[in-house]
Write a protein that holds these residues in place. Sequence first.
Motif, PDB file in Angstrom:
ATOM      1  N   UNK A 125       0.831  -1.205   0.000  1.00 39.37           N
ATOM      2  CA  UNK A 125       0.000   0.000   0.000  1.00 39.37           C
ATOM      3  C   UNK A 125       0.870   1.262   0.000  1.00 39.37           C
ATOM      4  N   UNK A 126       1.904   1.281   0.830  1.00 39.34           N
ATOM      5  CA  UNK A 126       2.754   2.463   0.947  1.00 39.34           C
ATOM      6  C   UNK A 126       3.497   2.736  -0.357  1.00 39.34           C
ATOM      7  N   UNK A 127       3.705   1.723  -1.154  1.00 37.98           N
ATOM      8  CA  UNK A 127       4.349   1.894  -2.447  1.00 37.98           C
ATOM      9  C   UNK A 127       3.442   2.481  -3.516  1.00 37.98           C
ATOM     10  N   UNK A 128       2.170   2.571  -3.232  1.00 43.39           N
ATOM     11  CA  UNK A 128       1.202   3.094  -4.200  1.00 43.39           C
ATOM     12  C   UNK A 128       1.168   4.630  -4.167  1.00 43.39           C
ATOM     13  N   UNK A 129       0.731   5.265  -5.270  1.00 42.08           N
ATOM     14  CA  UNK A 129       0.721   6.725  -5.328  1.00 42.08           C
ATOM     15  C   UNK A 129      -0.303   7.390  -4.401  1.00 42.08           C
ATOM     16  N   UNK A 130      -1.319   6.658  -3.960  1.00 41.71           N
ATOM     17  CA  UNK A 130      -2.340   7.227  -3.064  1.00 41.71           C
ATOM     18  C   UNK A 130      -2.702   6.181  -2.012  1.00 41.71           C
ATOM     19  N   UNK A 131      -3.102   6.640  -0.836  1.00 40.25           N
ATOM     20  CA  UNK A 131      -3.479   5.671   0.201  1.00 40.25           C
ATOM     21  C   UNK A 131      -4.755   4.937  -0.189  1.00 40.25           C
ATOM     22  N   UNK A 132      -4.794   3.650   0.041  1.00 43.07           N
ATOM     23  CA  UNK A 132      -6.001   2.892  -0.313  1.00 43.07           C
ATOM     24  C   UNK A 132      -7.183   3.269   0.586  1.00 43.07           C
ATOM     25  N   UNK A 133      -8.317   3.418  -0.047  1.00 43.98           N
ATOM     26  CA  UNK A 133      -9.505   3.866   0.676  1.00 43.98           C
ATOM     27  C   UNK A 133      -9.943   2.849   1.727  1.00 43.98           C
ATOM     28  N   UNK A 134      -9.726   1.553   1.478  1.00 41.33           N
ATOM     29  CA  UNK A 134     -10.191   0.546   2.438  1.00 41.33           C
ATOM     30  C   UNK A 134      -9.533   0.723   3.807  1.00 41.33           C
ATOM     31  N   UNK A 145      -6.206  14.184   6.632  1.00 44.67           N
ATOM     32  CA  UNK A 145      -5.321  15.215   6.064  1.00 44.67           C
ATOM     33  C   UNK A 145      -3.869  14.905   6.389  1.00 44.67           C
ATOM     34  N   UNK A 146      -3.608  14.431   7.587  1.00 42.13           N
ATOM     35  CA  UNK A 146      -2.245  14.056   7.975  1.00 42.13           C
ATOM     36  C   UNK A 146      -1.753  12.877   7.143  1.00 42.13           C
ATOM     37  N   UNK A 147      -2.599  11.894   6.926  1.00 45.16           N
ATOM     38  CA  UNK A 147      -2.223  10.737   6.104  1.00 45.16           C
ATOM     39  C   UNK A 147      -1.901  11.188   4.681  1.00 45.16           C
ATOM     40  N   UNK A 148      -2.743  12.034   4.109  1.00 45.23           N
ATOM     41  CA  UNK A 148      -2.510  12.499   2.741  1.00 45.23           C
ATOM     42  C   UNK A 148      -1.215  13.313   2.642  1.00 45.23           C
ATOM     43  N   UNK A 149      -0.964  14.161   3.635  1.00 43.91           N
ATOM     44  CA  UNK A 149       0.278  14.936   3.661  1.00 43.91           C
ATOM     45  C   UNK A 149       1.484  13.996   3.781  1.00 43.91           C
ATOM     46  N   UNK A 150       1.391  13.042   4.693  1.00 42.36           N
ATOM     47  CA  UNK A 150       2.472  12.071   4.892  1.00 42.36           C
ATOM     48  C   UNK A 150       2.728  11.291   3.604  1.00 42.36           C
ATOM     49  N   UNK A 151       1.657  10.886   2.960  1.00 41.84           N
ATOM     50  CA  UNK A 151       1.769  10.121   1.716  1.00 41.84           C
ATOM     51  C   UNK A 151       2.529  10.929   0.663  1.00 41.84           C
ATOM     52  N   UNK A 152       2.193  12.195   0.566  1.00 41.38           N
ATOM     53  CA  UNK A 152       2.856  13.070  -0.413  1.00 41.38           C
ATOM     54  C   UNK A 152       4.341  13.238  -0.081  1.00 41.38           C
ATOM     55  N   UNK A 153       4.677  13.354   1.186  1.00 43.64           N
ATOM     56  CA  UNK A 153       6.077  13.515   1.590  1.00 43.64           C
ATOM     57  C   UNK A 153       6.933  12.310   1.184  1.00 43.64           C
ATOM     58  N   UNK A 154       6.322  11.143   1.093  1.00 45.27           N
ATOM     59  CA  UNK A 154       7.058   9.928   0.720  1.00 45.27           C
ATOM     60  C   UNK A 154       7.200   9.742  -0.789  1.00 45.27           C
TER      61      UNK A 154
END
Length: 181
Positions: A125-134, A145-154
């Motif tokens: 999941x972390x290797x994907x461009x966006x966090x999985x909705x499930x 919002x924190x998850x989306x920001x964190x995802x973008x930082x990676x």
Amino acid sequence: MREVLSKVFTCFEGWFHPGGRGLCAACSWGYSNKALRAVPHLISRDPASMRELTRAAVRELLAEGALEAGSAVVVPLRPGRKHILPSAAWGRVSVDDAHLPWTDRDAQLLGLVVRLRRLGFGSRMIGEPAPPYQVLSQLDTSVWALVLYTWEQLSPWRAPANPWLVLALHLTTSASISKES
């Protein structure tokens, strides 16, 4: 030398010294000791030492910040498969096919991976461009919002075959990290 390395050993020509008697004793030990290919190690220059580490201990060490110039960390990503220690580099984290400089920014990104793993996101999941909705849908909306920001930082670590993300995921497996820690 043939007791340690055969002619089919990758880069045999690079290690064999035709004018000499082969490998030095230290290199022979480094290539023949199976434990060195199985678990992470921290090598220090001053004082000269080497100690075995757990994945959790490596994660904690790397989360502290940039790796000191007099230290080297060896992490076999596929235990038993590659000889990493003989080519370890000072101030770097050596993994199966790379020697990674470890900076304060890398420590921060590792912390972000730890945070996402604790929230329930798996390696793929972390290797994907966006966090999985499930997984996202199971979290309180206040952390989205924190998850989306964190995802973008990676994002920089998500480049194809990026060894930094592979290392971070290896160090944050379920065996070495829990939601409570």
